[in-house]
Design a protein around this motif. Structure first.
Motif, PDB file in Angstrom:
ATOM      1  N   ARG A 137      -2.403 -14.876  -2.648  1.00 52.22           N
ATOM      2  CA  ARG A 137      -3.616 -14.378  -3.300  1.00 52.22           C
ATOM      3  C   ARG A 137      -4.289 -13.272  -2.490  1.00 52.22           C
ATOM      4  NH1 ARG A 137      -4.269 -19.996  -4.052  1.00 52.22           N
ATOM      5  NH2 ARG A 137      -5.727 -20.063  -2.290  1.00 52.22           N
ATOM      6  N   TYR A 138      -3.778 -12.987  -1.314  1.00 54.13           N
ATOM      7  CA  TYR A 138      -4.416 -12.025  -0.419  1.00 54.13           C
ATOM      8  C   TYR A 138      -3.741 -10.659  -0.585  1.00 54.13           C
ATOM      9  CZ  TYR A 138      -7.137 -10.715   3.707  1.00 54.13           C
ATOM     10  OH  TYR A 138      -8.042 -10.146   4.568  1.00 54.13           O
ATOM     11  N   PRO A 139      -4.442  -9.643  -1.077  1.00 53.93           N
ATOM     12  CA  PRO A 139      -3.790  -8.363  -1.388  1.00 53.93           C
ATOM     13  C   PRO A 139      -3.053  -7.735  -0.207  1.00 53.93           C
ATOM     14  CG  PRO A 139      -5.982  -8.442  -2.366  1.00 53.93           C
ATOM     15  CD  PRO A 139      -5.866  -9.651  -1.488  1.00 53.93           C
ATOM     16  N   SER A 140      -3.609  -7.846   0.995  1.00 59.90           N
ATOM     17  CA  SER A 140      -2.960  -7.203   2.143  1.00 59.90           C
ATOM     18  C   SER A 140      -1.594  -7.807   2.435  1.00 59.90           C
ATOM     19  CB  SER A 140      -3.860  -7.300   3.377  1.00 59.90           C
ATOM     20  OG  SER A 140      -5.023  -6.516   3.221  1.00 59.90           O
ATOM     21  N   PHE A 141      -1.438  -9.095   2.193  1.00 63.04           N
ATOM     22  CA  PHE A 141      -0.142  -9.736   2.388  1.00 63.04           C
ATOM     23  C   PHE A 141       0.881  -9.168   1.404  1.00 63.04           C
ATOM     24  CE2 PHE A 141       2.902 -13.266   1.776  1.00 63.04           C
ATOM     25  CZ  PHE A 141       3.273 -13.501   3.094  1.00 63.04           C
ATOM     26  N   LEU A 142       0.457  -8.948   0.173  1.00 61.23           N
ATOM     27  CA  LEU A 142       1.354  -8.390  -0.831  1.00 61.23           C
ATOM     28  C   LEU A 142       1.721  -6.946  -0.503  1.00 61.23           C
ATOM     29  CD1 LEU A 142      -0.318  -9.848  -4.054  1.00 61.23           C
ATOM     30  CD2 LEU A 142       1.559 -10.804  -2.701  1.00 61.23           C
ATOM     31  N   LEU A 143       0.794  -6.197   0.072  1.00 62.91           N
ATOM     32  CA  LEU A 143       1.091  -4.823   0.470  1.00 62.91           C
ATOM     33  C   LEU A 143       2.087  -4.795   1.629  1.00 62.91           C
ATOM     34  CD1 LEU A 143      -2.464  -3.196   0.263  1.00 62.91           C
ATOM     35  CD2 LEU A 143      -0.576  -2.963  -1.363  1.00 62.91           C
ATOM     36  N   LEU A 144       1.951  -5.734   2.565  1.00 60.06           N
ATOM     37  CA  LEU A 144       2.936  -5.846   3.643  1.00 60.06           C
ATOM     38  C   LEU A 144       4.325  -6.134   3.074  1.00 60.06           C
ATOM     39  CD1 LEU A 144       1.043  -7.920   6.365  1.00 60.06           C
ATOM     40  CD2 LEU A 144       1.895  -5.584   6.636  1.00 60.06           C
TER      41      LEU A 144
ATOM     42  N   GLY B  11       4.583   4.411   2.892  1.00 59.69           N
ATOM     43  CA  GLY B  11       3.539   4.967   3.737  1.00 59.69           C
ATOM     44  C   GLY B  11       2.171   4.858   3.091  1.00 59.69           C
ATOM     45  N   LEU B  12       2.117   5.035   1.788  1.00 60.78           N
ATOM     46  CA  LEU B  12       0.844   4.966   1.072  1.00 60.78           C
ATOM     47  C   LEU B  12       0.326   3.541   0.947  1.00 60.78           C
ATOM     48  CD1 LEU B  12       1.563   7.559  -1.773  1.00 60.78           C
ATOM     49  CD2 LEU B  12       0.082   7.879   0.225  1.00 60.78           C
ATOM     50  N   VAL B  13       1.204   2.568   0.639  1.00 59.99           N
ATOM     51  CA  VAL B  13       0.716   1.219   0.359  1.00 59.99           C
ATOM     52  C   VAL B  13       0.257   0.498   1.623  1.00 59.99           C
ATOM     53  CG1 VAL B  13       2.189   0.999  -1.672  1.00 59.99           C
ATOM     54  CG2 VAL B  13       2.979   0.089   0.519  1.00 59.99           C
ATOM     55  N   ASN B  14       0.673   0.948   2.797  1.00 60.16           N
ATOM     56  CA  ASN B  14       0.223   0.298   4.024  1.00 60.16           C
ATOM     57  C   ASN B  14      -1.172   0.730   4.461  1.00 60.16           C
ATOM     58  OD1 ASN B  14       2.254  -1.520   5.748  1.00 60.16           O
ATOM     59  ND2 ASN B  14       3.459  -0.101   4.502  1.00 60.16           N
ATOM     60  N   LEU B  15      -1.654   1.864   3.980  1.00 56.31           N
ATOM     61  CA  LEU B  15      -2.945   2.378   4.438  1.00 56.31           C
ATOM     62  C   LEU B  15      -4.129   1.458   4.122  1.00 56.31           C
ATOM     63  CD1 LEU B  15      -2.520   6.190   3.674  1.00 56.31           C
ATOM     64  CD2 LEU B  15      -2.650   5.093   5.928  1.00 56.31           C
ATOM     65  N   PRO B  16      -4.198   0.820   2.946  1.00 55.02           N
ATOM     66  CA  PRO B  16      -5.382  -0.004   2.659  1.00 55.02           C
ATOM     67  C   PRO B  16      -5.327  -1.436   3.185  1.00 55.02           C
ATOM     68  CG  PRO B  16      -4.018   0.157   0.699  1.00 55.02           C
ATOM     69  CD  PRO B  16      -3.368   1.025   1.749  1.00 55.02           C
ATOM     70  N   ILE B  17      -4.322  -1.810   3.960  1.00 53.77           N
ATOM     71  CA  ILE B  17      -4.208  -3.185   4.462  1.00 53.77           C
ATOM     72  C   ILE B  17      -5.405  -3.531   5.350  1.00 53.77           C
ATOM     73  CG2 ILE B  17      -2.904  -4.652   6.073  1.00 53.77           C
ATOM     74  CD1 ILE B  17      -0.353  -3.388   4.938  1.00 53.77           C
ATOM     75  N   ARG B  18      -5.955  -4.730   5.154  1.00 56.28           N
ATOM     76  CA  ARG B  18      -7.039  -5.248   6.006  1.00 56.28           C
ATOM     77  C   ARG B  18      -6.440  -6.196   7.034  1.00 56.28           C
ATOM     78  NH1 ARG B  18     -11.906  -7.545   2.508  1.00 56.28           N
ATOM     79  NH2 ARG B  18     -12.721  -7.683   4.633  1.00 56.28           N
TER      80      ARG B  18
ATOM     81  N   ARG C 224      -1.834  -0.935  10.558  1.00 53.04           N
ATOM     82  CA  ARG C 224      -1.519  -0.301   9.274  1.00 53.04           C
ATOM     83  C   ARG C 224      -1.231   1.186   9.455  1.00 53.04           C
ATOM     84  NH1 ARG C 224      -6.997  -0.987   9.556  1.00 53.04           N
ATOM     85  NH2 ARG C 224      -8.350   0.770   8.979  1.00 53.04           N
ATOM     86  N   PHE C 225      -1.905   1.829  10.413  1.00 54.34           N
ATOM     87  CA  PHE C 225      -1.641   3.247  10.663  1.00 54.34           C
ATOM     88  C   PHE C 225      -0.262   3.430  11.295  1.00 54.34           C
ATOM     89  CE2 PHE C 225      -6.491   3.945  11.157  1.00 54.34           C
ATOM     90  CZ  PHE C 225      -6.635   3.973   9.778  1.00 54.34           C
ATOM     91  N   ILE C 226       0.118   2.507  12.159  1.00 56.38           N
ATOM     92  CA  ILE C 226       1.450   2.564  12.762  1.00 56.38           C
ATOM     93  C   ILE C 226       2.514   2.453  11.677  1.00 56.38           C
ATOM     94  CG2 ILE C 226       3.038   1.427  14.373  1.00 56.38           C
ATOM     95  CD1 ILE C 226       0.550   0.430  15.894  1.00 56.38           C
ATOM     96  N   LEU C 227       2.338   1.482  10.774  1.00 56.49           N
ATOM     97  CA  LEU C 227       3.316   1.266   9.713  1.00 56.49           C
ATOM     98  C   LEU C 227       3.398   2.471   8.775  1.00 56.49           C
ATOM     99  CD1 LEU C 227       2.506  -2.482   8.955  1.00 56.49           C
ATOM    100  CD2 LEU C 227       4.645  -1.598   9.911  1.00 56.49           C
ATOM    101  N   SER C 228       2.260   3.017   8.384  1.00 55.21           N
ATOM    102  CA  SER C 228       2.269   4.173   7.490  1.00 55.21           C
ATOM    103  C   SER C 228       2.989   5.354   8.132  1.00 55.21           C
ATOM    104  CB  SER C 228       0.844   4.566   7.118  1.00 55.21           C
ATOM    105  OG  SER C 228       0.259   3.609   6.265  1.00 55.21           O
ATOM    106  N   PHE C 229       2.702   5.604   9.398  1.00 54.09           N
ATOM    107  CA  PHE C 229       3.370   6.701  10.094  1.00 54.09           C
ATOM    108  C   PHE C 229       4.882   6.510  10.104  1.00 54.09           C
ATOM    109  CE2 PHE C 229       5.394   8.250  13.959  1.00 54.09           C
ATOM    110  CZ  PHE C 229       5.129   9.615  13.858  1.00 54.09           C
ATOM    111  N   ILE C 230       5.344   5.291  10.372  1.00 58.13           N
ATOM    112  CA  ILE C 230       6.783   5.024  10.438  1.00 58.13           C
ATOM    113  C   ILE C 230       7.452   5.352   9.102  1.00 58.13           C
ATOM    114  CG2 ILE C 230       8.513   3.190  10.637  1.00 58.13           C
ATOM    115  CD1 ILE C 230       6.556   1.852  12.669  1.00 58.13           C
TER     116      ILE C 230
END
Length: 399
Positions: free
Chosen positions: A206-213, A378-385, A273-279
């Motif tokens: 139910r946690y959006p950031s987990f789904l984005l990961l 790269g885009l979907v990792n940016l909003p992760i909390r 999240r910035f590390i992941l997006s950059f990768i």
């Protein structure tokens, strides 16, 4: 801490090192057995799905009973799967051994299980760094084992090389003794469990950031497994020698040592999240440049070095983010769910590579898909909390 880190890193080195060289067997096996590349690719695709799906339950078992038992079972399955890969007479048997058995073995001997131990045994302020060390060990395994596997194939033949690896992988058994966790005995976990498995899964889903990961990790799996399995054949199709492919895979492993360690270390200092997006963005750029310049051994080696730096560098920040959000009680299981998404991507990358090659006669379309997915990830990792989830007070669960 040192014993846990050393034994965990050694197990990942061996388990991941062996599986990173499977692309070297594609042409020897298909040519001798008279199979298509899609047959081989499908078996490896099933392996990735098996690894991801069974990894969820391996993670549950490791969280509940400790990693030691899971590692012993995984080592036995790995030995049996490699022997079966060598001796399978039909595509069906090859898919069952190379696919299901080895996939199950990898579920019990790689990151989800090892990271669960590290998360429970190492302090939060060093956790991302420790995960980077373990991931770097897996990368060193690729650098070490891929040339060894190439040498074994050239010296012994592909069947005998697989049987030799079947014996070698049993070294995981003595290493597993170094990961026996205090309090995990007679089926009892070390501490009262605040959540049931169902509660932990429901909260995460139910946690959006987990789904984005999970979405980002799907792309990671697609890219690295497509490249790892199909690049040797892609290079040979382009007229380059098999040695170029072996050196390329080894370079990916070598530079991944640095990439994963740096990513793990940076995860202690800056938003993950910035590390992941950059990768992911950097992977898309690297593939696009590789396809646009004239192909030569030098361009292959430069591409391999760049991709190696980005290869498994997603692993430490992804798993450290899970631990940071949800805690470590169900870390192996939740890491298993995210990794299952990675393995669905792996299935698609390796199978689609073989299928589209057989249909079109080239890998071009799959390379283009890998570029587009890199931009998307790269885009979907940016909003992760990344902050710890806030839970309402609850009574300790009984199971």
């Amino acid at each position: 801490m040192l014993q846990v880190l050393a034994c965990g890193a050694a197990i990942v080195t061996l388990s991941m090192g062996i599986r990173h060289g499977f692309g070297l067997w594609l042409q020897p096996i298909t040519q001798e057995m008279g199979w298509t590349r899609q047959t081989f690719a499908l078996a490896v695709a099933i392996q990735n799905l098996s690894w991801g799906f069974i990894g969820i339950f391996a993670g549950m078992a490791a969280d509940r009973f400790g990693a030691f038992r899971v590692l012993i079972a995984g080592a036995a399955l790995y030995a049996a799967g490699l022997a079966g890969m060598a001796l399978s007479p039909t595509p069906l048997m090859f898919a069952l051994t190379t696919g299901v058995l080895i996939g199950a073995a990898q579920a019990g001997t790689t990151y989800a299980v090892i990271y669960g131990v590290l998360g429970r045994q190492i302090a939060p302020e060093k956790r991302s760094w420790a995960m980077g060390v373990a991931a770097a060990a897996g990368s060193f395994g690729q650098f070490l084992m891929v040339p060894v596997e190439g040498w074994l194939i050239a010296s012994l033949g592909w069947k005998e090389a697989l049987l030799a690896l079947s014996a070698m992988v049993l070294l995981i058994v003595p290493l597993a003794f170094g990961l026996r966790e205090p309090g995990f005995g007679n089926g009892a976990p070390a501490a009262p469990r605040e959540q049931t498995i169902a509660q932990a899964v429901g909260e995460a889903m139910r946690y959006p950031s987990f789904l984005l990961l999970m979405a980002g990790y799907f792309v990671c799996g697609f890219q690295v497994v497509f490249i790892g399995v199909h690049m040797p054949s892609y290079l040979k199709d382009q007229g380059l020698s098999p040695q170029v492919a072996s050196y390329a895979l080894a370079l990916i492993g070598l530079f991944n040592v640095f990439g994963t360690y740096i990513a793990g270390s940076l995860g202690q200092r800056m938003p993950k999240r910035f590390i992941l997006s950059f990768i992911y963005f950097a992977r898309a750029v690297a593939i696009a440049v590789f396809l646009s310049v004239p192909l030569s051994p030098l361009s292959v080696y430069v591409f391999s070095a760049v991709m190696g730096t980005l290869w498994l560098s997603t692993v430490p920040p992804t798993n450290a983010t899970i631990a940071q959000i949800f805690g470590v009680q169900h870390l192996s299981m939740l890491g298993g769910f995210v990794f299952f998404s990675h393995q669905i991507g792996s299935f698609m990358g390796v199978w689609l590579g073989g299928y589209l090659y057989d249909v079109t006669g080239s890998y071009d379309l799959v390379w283009y898909i890998a570029i587009g997915l890199g931009v998307l990830a790269g885009l979907v990792n940016l909003p992760i909390r990344e902050s710890a989830i806030v839970r309402a007070p609850a009574q300790p669960a009984r199971a």
